[in-house]
Write a protein that holds these residues in place. Structure first.
Motif, PDB file in Angstrom:
ATOM      1  N   ASP A 130       0.813  -1.217   0.000  1.00 49.64           N
ATOM      2  CA  ASP A 130       0.000   0.000   0.000  1.00 49.64           C
ATOM      3  C   ASP A 130       0.850   1.272   0.000  1.00 49.64           C
ATOM      4  O   ASP A 130       0.344   2.353   0.271  1.00 49.64           O
ATOM      5  N   VAL A 171      -1.159   9.686   3.159  1.00 53.92           N
ATOM      6  CA  VAL A 171      -1.754   9.082   1.962  1.00 53.92           C
ATOM      7  C   VAL A 171      -1.692  10.127   0.852  1.00 53.92           C
ATOM      8  O   VAL A 171      -2.189  11.245   1.007  1.00 53.92           O
ATOM      9  N   GLY A 208      -1.454   5.859  -2.200  1.00 48.85           N
ATOM     10  CA  GLY A 208      -0.709   5.001  -1.283  1.00 48.85           C
ATOM     11  C   GLY A 208      -0.003   5.835  -0.229  1.00 48.85           C
ATOM     12  O   GLY A 208      -0.065   7.071  -0.228  1.00 48.85           O
ATOM     13  N   TYR A 209       0.671   5.145   0.692  1.00 52.60           N
ATOM     14  CA  TYR A 209       1.384   5.814   1.782  1.00 52.60           C
ATOM     15  C   TYR A 209       2.773   6.253   1.324  1.00 52.60           C
ATOM     16  O   TYR A 209       3.420   5.592   0.498  1.00 52.60           O
ATOM     17  N   GLN A 236      -7.137   1.147   2.000  1.00 54.73           N
ATOM     18  CA  GLN A 236      -6.607   1.669   0.753  1.00 54.73           C
ATOM     19  C   GLN A 236      -7.653   1.642  -0.357  1.00 54.73           C
ATOM     20  O   GLN A 236      -7.667   2.517  -1.221  1.00 54.73           O
ATOM     21  N   TYR A 238      -9.606   4.756  -0.031  1.00 56.60           N
ATOM     22  CA  TYR A 238      -8.832   5.882  -0.562  1.00 56.60           C
ATOM     23  C   TYR A 238      -8.875   5.890  -2.094  1.00 56.60           C
ATOM     24  O   TYR A 238      -9.121   6.928  -2.709  1.00 56.60           O
TER      25      TYR A 238
END
Length: 389
Positions: free
Chosen positions: A243, A265, A273-274, A322, A325
């Motif tokens: 992720d 994020v 993603g992070y 995720q 998101y």
């Protein structure tokens, strides 16, 4: 490396101590040329004695010979009895003094007198306290009020967090903790490293190793902003988890969720993603020494990578998946595209309406009907009547 010198001195606030008797000490975060950060404590009487000695060492720059040439800042003398009000009101002046001091010519700002005064002492690392009497009270100086002494905060009860796993420090500025340790958080940095104190120890601890005592949810986390804020990648990072995103220095991205653990994020094109927040810089901001320093540090570990995590809460802190998101990001991107398309369509209609006259085909004149024979005989001249007879 050459001689040590100070790059920046930041006044964090002051402590009210009760051992061996009630007194006040100012808290300074001293940043050195080797990129280290040290927390030191000084009484104002010490600072004033340091100031007087500095003036004697540089009589020209202190204005003793000619006041017009003075560049060493002024500092008011301590009062006969320094109470909490005078300690609080003096913070603005003291913060300005430290800023000016570090920016004086190198022969002053980097002299041994300045360097030695702000070096870490034994008492800074192991302050004399007696928990049976009373724990010191900490008063922090808000970042947005450093030039306004009237906005200094009142006593701050530091938040207590619990370590969820053992953490071994990897540098002198960090602090090791064991699972179950109760630490007081002095400063929460957005890069995911929090400055904590535990008994006589102080240092930086990854926020991912700490959990609040009152519940698993961190109410201070901001809500996602799918419109996104533009940021520039200051340091490349290769994704270690599924992720996370891999980006290169100089990439432009959009931050859609700022989390306190230092992993934000972000959105790059249509991927989310992070990414370590310490490697990002807001678009339009000038690169600072603080940003450069953070780039040389490693990103804090993510909570999902910590083994043997032991939470005191039955339920872990709620996290957005995720998939959520990405789904919301796609919706936002699509809505933005639709708005753009609608705007272009409207613009095309306006252009068609405002098209220049010379580009339009000219209208042909209508052919009039031919008059009847009776009408010609009654109204026309003799020569015209002869032509139809």
């Amino acid at each position: 490396m050459g001689d040590a010198f100070i790059r920046h001195i930041e006044l964090l606030g002051y402590e009210k101590r009760f051992f061996p008797s009630q007194h006040y000490v100012y808290m300074f975060l001293v940043k050195w040329n080797d990129l280290s950060e040290k927390l030191v404590y000084r009484r104002f009487t010490e600072i004033y004695e340091f100031h007087k000695a500095l003036k004697e060492m540089f009589p020209i720059e202190s204005g003793d010979i000619n006041m017009e040439k003075r560049i060493i800042p002024h500092l008011p003398a301590p009062k006969w009895f320094d109470g909490q009000r005078s300690t609080q009101n003096r913070q603005g002046t003291l913060a300005e003094y430290c800023y000016t001091l570090v920016n004086l010519p190198h022969k002053i700002s980097r002299c041994l007198h300045v360097v030695n005064f702000f070096k870490v002492r034994h008492d800074d690392m192991n302050p004399v306290t007696d928990s049976q009497i009373r724990k010191p009270e900490v008063f922090l100086l808000p970042k947005d009020a450093k030039k306004n002494s009237t906005d200094i905060t009142g006593p701050i009860v530091l938040q207590t967090y619990r370590a969820i796993a053992d953490y071994e420090k990897s540098s002198k500025t960090e602090m090791a903790v064991e699972a179950g340790d109760m630490v007081d958080v002095v400063e929460k940095s957005e890069n995911g490293w929090w400055f904590c104190q535990l008994k006589n120890k102080r240092g930086w601890v990854p926020a991912s190793y700490l959990e609040p005592m009152d519940g698993p949810d961190e109410s201070e986390d901001q809500e996602p902003n799918y419109a996104g804020e533009p940021y520039i990648v200051q340091k490349s990072y290769t994704a270690m988890e599924e992720d996370e995103l891999t980006l290169k220095e100089g990439d432009t991205i959009e931050v859609i969720h700022k989390l306190l653990d230092g992993w934000w994020v972000i959105r790059k094109d249509e991927s989310t993603g992070y990414y370590p927040s310490m490697y990002l810089q807001k678009a339009g901001e000038v690169n600072t020494s603080v940003k450069s320093e953070l780039r040389n540090r490693s990103a804090p570990p993510r909570r999902s990578t910590i083994r043997n995590v032991k939470s005191i809460h039955k339920q872990r802190r709620k996290q957005i998946s995720q998939e959520t998101y990405r789904r919301n990001s796609r919706k936002y991107i699509q809505s933005r595209r639709n708005m753009k398309e609608n705007f272009q369509n409207k613009a095309n209609v306006i252009i068609e309406k405002n098209e220049p006259e010379e580009n339009k085909p000219k209208a042909q004149p209508a052919v009039p009907p031919r008059p009847s024979k009776d009408l010609i005989l009654n109204r026309c001249t003799e020569s015209t009547r002869r032509k139809i007879s």
